[in-house]
Design a protein around this motif. Structure first.
Motif, PDB file in Angstrom:
ATOM      1  N   THR A   1       0.832  -1.205   0.000  1.00 55.30           N
ATOM      2  CA  THR A   1       0.000   0.000   0.000  1.00 55.30           C
ATOM      3  C   THR A   1       0.858   1.243   0.000  1.00 55.30           C
ATOM      4  OG1 THR A   1      -1.739  -1.169   1.215  1.00 55.30           O
ATOM      5  CG2 THR A   1      -1.812   1.228   1.239  1.00 55.30           C
ATOM      6  N   VAL A   2       1.881   1.258   0.852  1.00 52.10           N
ATOM      7  CA  VAL A   2       2.774   2.418   0.921  1.00 52.10           C
ATOM      8  C   VAL A   2       3.549   2.569  -0.385  1.00 52.10           C
ATOM      9  CG1 VAL A   2       4.763   3.415   2.113  1.00 52.10           C
ATOM     10  CG2 VAL A   2       2.957   2.285   3.419  1.00 52.10           C
ATOM     11  N   GLN A   3       4.005   1.462  -0.940  1.00 54.80           N
ATOM     12  CA  GLN A   3       4.750   1.541  -2.190  1.00 54.80           C
ATOM     13  C   GLN A   3       3.885   2.071  -3.335  1.00 54.80           C
ATOM     14  OE1 GLN A   3       6.522  -2.665  -1.734  1.00 54.80           O
ATOM     15  NE2 GLN A   3       8.083  -1.566  -2.856  1.00 54.80           N
ATOM     16  N   MET A   4       2.605   1.763  -3.302  1.00 53.01           N
ATOM     17  CA  MET A   4       1.730   2.221  -4.369  1.00 53.01           C
ATOM     18  C   MET A   4       1.561   3.744  -4.330  1.00 53.01           C
ATOM     19  SD  MET A   4      -2.052   0.838  -5.510  1.00 53.01           S
ATOM     20  CE  MET A   4      -2.951   1.547  -4.139  1.00 53.01           C
ATOM     21  N   VAL A   5       1.483   4.311  -3.123  1.00 52.43           N
ATOM     22  CA  VAL A   5       1.288   5.761  -3.016  1.00 52.43           C
ATOM     23  C   VAL A   5       2.600   6.516  -2.929  1.00 52.43           C
ATOM     24  CG1 VAL A   5      -0.920   5.389  -1.862  1.00 52.43           C
ATOM     25  CG2 VAL A   5       1.113   5.775  -0.477  1.00 52.43           C
ATOM     26  N   GLY A   6       3.716   5.784  -2.745  1.00 52.94           N
ATOM     27  CA  GLY A   6       5.006   6.433  -2.563  1.00 52.94           C
ATOM     28  C   GLY A   6       5.396   7.410  -3.665  1.00 52.94           C
ATOM     29  N   PRO A   7       5.322   7.016  -4.944  1.00 52.32           N
ATOM     30  CA  PRO A   7       5.680   7.964  -6.002  1.00 52.32           C
ATOM     31  C   PRO A   7       4.856   9.248  -5.959  1.00 52.32           C
ATOM     32  CG  PRO A   7       5.604   5.744  -6.880  1.00 52.32           C
ATOM     33  CD  PRO A   7       5.063   5.666  -5.483  1.00 52.32           C
ATOM     34  N   SER A   8       3.563   9.118  -5.652  1.00 55.31           N
ATOM     35  CA  SER A   8       2.718  10.315  -5.571  1.00 55.31           C
ATOM     36  C   SER A   8       3.138  11.201  -4.404  1.00 55.31           C
ATOM     37  CB  SER A   8       1.251   9.920  -5.408  1.00 55.31           C
ATOM     38  OG  SER A   8       0.809   9.181  -6.527  1.00 55.31           O
ATOM     39  N   VAL A   9       3.510  10.575  -3.282  1.00 53.14           N
ATOM     40  CA  VAL A   9       3.948  11.346  -2.117  1.00 53.14           C
ATOM     41  C   VAL A   9       5.142  12.219  -2.470  1.00 53.14           C
ATOM     42  CG1 VAL A   9       5.013  11.176   0.171  1.00 53.14           C
ATOM     43  CG2 VAL A   9       3.043   9.741  -0.403  1.00 53.14           C
ATOM     44  N   PHE A  10       6.126  11.659  -3.140  1.00 45.47           N
ATOM     45  CA  PHE A  10       7.329  12.422  -3.456  1.00 45.47           C
ATOM     46  C   PHE A  10       7.102  13.395  -4.607  1.00 45.47           C
ATOM     47  CE2 PHE A  10       9.222   9.070  -0.936  1.00 45.47           C
ATOM     48  CZ  PHE A  10      10.139   9.795  -0.184  1.00 45.47           C
ATOM     49  N   THR A  11       6.198  13.063  -5.517  1.00 40.41           N
ATOM     50  CA  THR A  11       5.864  14.007  -6.580  1.00 40.41           C
ATOM     51  C   THR A  11       5.217  15.258  -6.002  1.00 40.41           C
ATOM     52  OG1 THR A  11       5.587  12.218  -8.188  1.00 40.41           O
ATOM     53  CG2 THR A  11       4.584  14.329  -8.725  1.00 40.41           C
ATOM     54  N   LEU A  12       4.314  15.059  -5.047  1.00 30.90           N
ATOM     55  CA  LEU A  12       3.608  16.199  -4.457  1.00 30.90           C
ATOM     56  C   LEU A  12       4.487  16.991  -3.494  1.00 30.90           C
ATOM     57  CD1 LEU A  12       0.161  14.499  -3.704  1.00 30.90           C
ATOM     58  CD2 LEU A  12       0.669  16.166  -5.512  1.00 30.90           C
TER      59      LEU A  12
ATOM     60  N   LEU B   1      11.086  22.288   1.347  1.00 27.78           N
ATOM     61  CA  LEU B   1      10.041  22.065   2.344  1.00 27.78           C
ATOM     62  C   LEU B   1       9.461  20.660   2.222  1.00 27.78           C
ATOM     63  CD1 LEU B   1       8.197  23.075   4.588  1.00 27.78           C
ATOM     64  CD2 LEU B   1       6.684  24.032   2.827  1.00 27.78           C
ATOM     65  N   GLY B   2       9.381  20.158   0.999  1.00 28.59           N
ATOM     66  CA  GLY B   2       8.873  18.817   0.787  1.00 28.59           C
ATOM     67  C   GLY B   2       9.724  17.766   1.475  1.00 28.59           C
ATOM     68  N   TRP B   3      11.054  17.915   1.411  1.00 29.26           N
ATOM     69  CA  TRP B   3      11.934  16.983   2.106  1.00 29.26           C
ATOM     70  C   TRP B   3      11.690  17.022   3.613  1.00 29.26           C
ATOM     71  CZ3 TRP B   3      13.725  13.109  -0.228  1.00 29.26           C
ATOM     72  CH2 TRP B   3      14.301  13.170  -1.510  1.00 29.26           C
ATOM     73  N   LEU B   4      11.453  18.212   4.151  1.00 36.16           N
ATOM     74  CA  LEU B   4      11.198  18.331   5.586  1.00 36.16           C
ATOM     75  C   LEU B   4       9.869  17.675   5.956  1.00 36.16           C
ATOM     76  CD1 LEU B   4      12.400  21.989   6.241  1.00 36.16           C
ATOM     77  CD2 LEU B   4      13.684  19.845   6.446  1.00 36.16           C
ATOM     78  N   VAL B   5       8.880  17.784   5.069  1.00 36.74           N
ATOM     79  CA  VAL B   5       7.598  17.122   5.315  1.00 36.74           C
ATOM     80  C   VAL B   5       7.785  15.609   5.378  1.00 36.74           C
ATOM     81  CG1 VAL B   5       5.325  16.619   4.339  1.00 36.74           C
ATOM     82  CG2 VAL B   5       6.196  18.972   4.342  1.00 36.74           C
ATOM     83  N   VAL B   6       8.533  15.070   4.430  1.00 36.07           N
ATOM     84  CA  VAL B   6       8.771  13.617   4.421  1.00 36.07           C
ATOM     85  C   VAL B   6       9.564  13.197   5.654  1.00 36.07           C
ATOM     86  CG1 VAL B   6       9.847  11.711   3.168  1.00 36.07           C
ATOM     87  CG2 VAL B   6       8.665  13.505   1.903  1.00 36.07           C
ATOM     88  N   ALA B   7      10.544  14.017   6.059  1.00 33.61           N
ATOM     89  CA  ALA B   7      11.292  13.718   7.277  1.00 33.61           C
ATOM     90  C   ALA B   7      10.345  13.618   8.468  1.00 33.61           C
ATOM     91  CB  ALA B   7      12.357  14.788   7.520  1.00 33.61           C
ATOM     92  N   GLY B   8       9.386  14.543   8.534  1.00 31.36           N
ATOM     93  CA  GLY B   8       8.404  14.508   9.610  1.00 31.36           C
ATOM     94  C   GLY B   8       7.548  13.260   9.564  1.00 31.36           C
TER      95      GLY B   8
END
Length: 404
Positions: A344-355, A363-370
């Motif tokens: 499930t996480v792998q399926m949404v992973g590309p979208s998470v990093f694209t957004l 700021l996106g990197w900091l969001v993912v770190a959080g």
């Protein structure tokens, strides 16, 4: 054990086929088979969703009839599906081969883990064998990717056809080597494994929290290329160097890292350390915004090393928690839940990093770190809950009978 050695070789050969296929599939399907990119994307999404839905039932089936015959059957079906790609000429034929090929991969991983844990006793030995399987997988995958590069260089129908045939044969090899593995002693649950695992709330929570760490794979495949191309002046080839560092690190250190999953408590602490390392890697990448010199390259390489440590820790912790906290009489169903959560996480992973990274930059990197830190923070407490639940269940179970 000779059977496990055979399974190890089979895994390496099939991984070579996987690396070959995943290097060429996009161009084969769009250029040779003539499918629109949107059709390919939609078909893969459907197949991934089917894989998530099938993982637990397939694992439960392995608990009932045996992990070895189920794994052999899944592997043979995937071999036939891979060969079927040679006949793809439209949307429906594409779906007919992609759904079984992709969907059964998730369940197959769960069943393979159940097979290994059924053959091996002791937490340390189980972790060691699982780590060896992953090393073989990555070595084979790297070799297959190298062959895939040759196919892309030739860029001819005959080369793609040969590559698909090689991958289909690699699955036949895996099926054959799996048949050489002795069948584990059967211990079917008194109740259906699906009901058991879906009623085990502590395990479900641990699996869900740990699965978030699998974003580390999309971090390299999606986040880093978007970052290098859109937010830095660094060469895009640096992404390939990072991937090579990761593969080398896994090959060398995955087996030693397996010891960090020997106990549930240690695996939980390792998961926390993994999340911190991955978060630190994200923060370090954020500092390279607009970078172009040796300093920025050094920061990316250091981030890559932190990523390797985080991935190694995540995999060891994932094995430790999923295996140590599962019911021994429902191994397949429990591993199916773990694999479904990861899928499930792998399926949404590309979208998470694209957004995030693609859209928000630093700021996106900091969001993912959080996200990484938020996911691992409750894992020790959730693990204690799961262990306490296991202990209460064991104390209520008469000696010599499986827990209900």
């Amino acid at each position: 054990m000779n059977g496990l050695r055979s399974l190890l070789w089979g895994r390496g050969v099939s991984a070579l086929g996987d690396g070959l296929w995943f290097t060429i599939w996009a161009l084969y399907l769009t250029r040779i088979a003539g499918l629109p990119a949107v059709t390919v994307g939609a078909g893969l999404a459907v197949a991934s969703a089917a894989g998530m839905a099938a993982a637990v039932p397939l694992g439960a089936l392995a608990d009932r009839v045996g992990a070895r015959p189920v794994l052999v059957t899944l592997t043979l079906v995937r071999a036939a599906a891979m060969a079927g790609y040679l006949a793809v000429d439209g949307t429906w034929s594409f779906l007919a081969v992609t759904v079984p090929f992709t969907a059964l991969a998730t369940g197959g991983t769960a069943v393979r883990t159940a097979l290994v844990t059924g053959l091996v006793d002791g937490a340390g030995e189980r972790m060691r064998v699982l780590a060896q399987q992953r090393v073989a997988q990555h070595v084979g995958y790297a070799a297959g990717a190298g062959l895939g590069a040759l196919v892309l260089t030739a860029d001819a129908r005959w080369a793609y056809t040969l590559a698909i045939a090689v991958n289909a044969v690699s699955f036949l090899v895996l099926a054959g080597t799996t048949l050489l593995v002795p069948a584990p002693a059967a211990q079917p649950p008194r109740r259906p494994g699906i009901r058991l695992v879906l009623g085990d709330r502590p395990y479900l929570c641990v699996a869900a929290a740990t699965a978030v760490l699998s974003l580390c794979w999309a971090m390299l495949s999606t986040g880093l290329p978007l970052w290098l191309s859109g937010w830095t002046h660094l060469p895009l080839g640096l992404g390939g160097i990072v991937v090579a560092l990761g593969s080398a690190g896994i090959a060398v250190f995955q087996v030693p890292f397996a010891r960090f999953g020997h106990t549930a408590a240690r695996a939980a602490r390792t998961a926390v350390a993994s999340g911190v390392a991955l978060a630190a890697s994200c923060v370090l990448l954020a500092t390279t915004s607009g970078g172009a010199g040796a300093g920025a390259v050094t920061a990316v390489v250091l981030a890559a090393l932190l990523h390797v440590a985080g991935e190694l820790g995540y995999v060891a912790a994932g094995w430790g928690l999923s295996v140590r906290l599962m019911r021994e009489d429902a191994k397949g169903a429990y591993q199916g839940v773990s694999e479904a959560a990861t899928a499930t996480v792998q399926m949404v992973g590309p979208s998470v990093f694209t957004l995030t990274v693609g859209g928000l930059g630093p700021l996106g990197w900091l969001v993912v770190a959080g996200v990484f830190l938020a996911a691992v923070a409750p894992i020790p407490a959730l693990t204690r809950w799961a262990v306490q639940t296991m202990e209460r269940r064991t104390s209520r179970t008469p000696a010599g009978t499986p827990a209900a």
